[in-house]
Design an enzyme around this catalytic site. Structure first.
Site: not given
Length: 270
Positions: A2-3, A92, A110, A151
């Site tokens: 998820p973002e 899970h 995971r 950057r």
DNA sequence: GACAACCTGACC
DNA sequence: GGTCAGGTTGTC
């Protein structure tokens, strides 16, 4: 997985159901999920009332009564599910919280995700939150351009850097760069201010569009009610390798940048 | 910056 | 058997 748009959707879903409810029982099943940060035990949530849920970057923050907060990061495959939409197999399942009326369950194939319970007034000192840059919505185009200009890495990599601006991940970085017609490999510091301001507008546009469509389900993402998002149907370049660019019809390219798969149109993005 | 690590599962 | 995956951190 998820973002920002997915975490925002989950936060709103869960808040709409769980806010105001009291914790009857909280149990950690898998110790590896607990973040080692001077935490309190999950079971200490018992008797606390959930006041609100917020999001910071990709972190979910549960605000409880009694100066207590819980931070949860879903990383790649974490899922927070409520009501009857929890998974039947319980494989899970790594922690759960029973509220007065509803049960919240955390699944993570995971096991990259992390959760911790800390004092609310220590929230800002938490290392993971402290390191986050500003929210994209909190930035002006000018300020965004200034931060990026400092950057010297590829713009795609800079967008993924949570210390510059928090919440973008691989999908929305690619989609935002496509919207702004910027090639992902360009050095961040060498892009004109005008183009970076456009990029900020594109980021906001893409993120809002994605939130309004309840996020992107490519593989594992589910909202708080166990439903898929819709934005996977609206992606223009992410995961579209070899398919026609929606602007010019030429095939979308895939490269690897900073170890992440990156999708773009070599004609439209320069 | 590249790359491995953390994990498991899906797919070729 | 190998490759890939929405994230983040740590190490050459």
């Amino acid at each position: 997985m998820p973002e920002l748009p997915e975490v925002e959707t989950i936060a709103r879903d869960l808040a709409s159901i769980l806010t105001g409810q009291e914790v009857k029982r909280a149990k950690l099943i898998t110790a590896a999920i607990r973040e080692d940060c001077g935490y309190k035990n999950l079971s200490s949530l018992k008797g606390k009332c959930l006041n609100s849920i917020s999001r910071r970057g990709k972190n979910l923050i549960f605000h409880f009564s009694g100066n207590t907060a819980m931070i949860c990061h879903l990383k790649m495959t974490g899922q927070l599910l409520i009501r009857k939409n929890t998974r039947p197999d319980k494989k899970h399942l790594h922690f759960y919280i029973e509220f007065t009326k509803d049960k919240l369950e955390y699944y993570d194939v995971r096991k990259f995700g992390r959760v911790c319970v800390i004092k609310e007034n220590n929230l800002e000192k938490h290392p993971r939150l402290q390191k986050l840059g500003p929210e994209p919505f909190a930035l002006t185009p000018d300020l965004f351009a200034k931060l990026i200009k400092k950057r010297n890495k590829a713009i795609k990599t800079a967008l993924l850097d949570q210390e510059i601006c928090a919440g973008l991940g691989n999908i929305y970085a690619d989609e935002s760069l496509f919207d702004a017609s910027i090639r992902p490999t360009l050095k961040a510091g060498k892009i004109s201010t005008a183009r970076l301001k456009q990029l900020h507008r594109s980021i906001i546009k893409v993120l809002e569009y994605a939130i309004n469509n309840r996020g992107t389900s490519v593989d594992d993402y589910l909202d708080g009610f166990g439903q898929s998002g819709n934005f996977q149907n609206l992606l223009k370049v992410y995961g579209k390798t070899g398919q026609a660019c929606p602007n010019c019809g030429k095939p979308i390219k895939r490269i690897v940048l900073g170890g992440r798969s990156t999708h773009y149109c070599s004609i439209c993005q320069r």
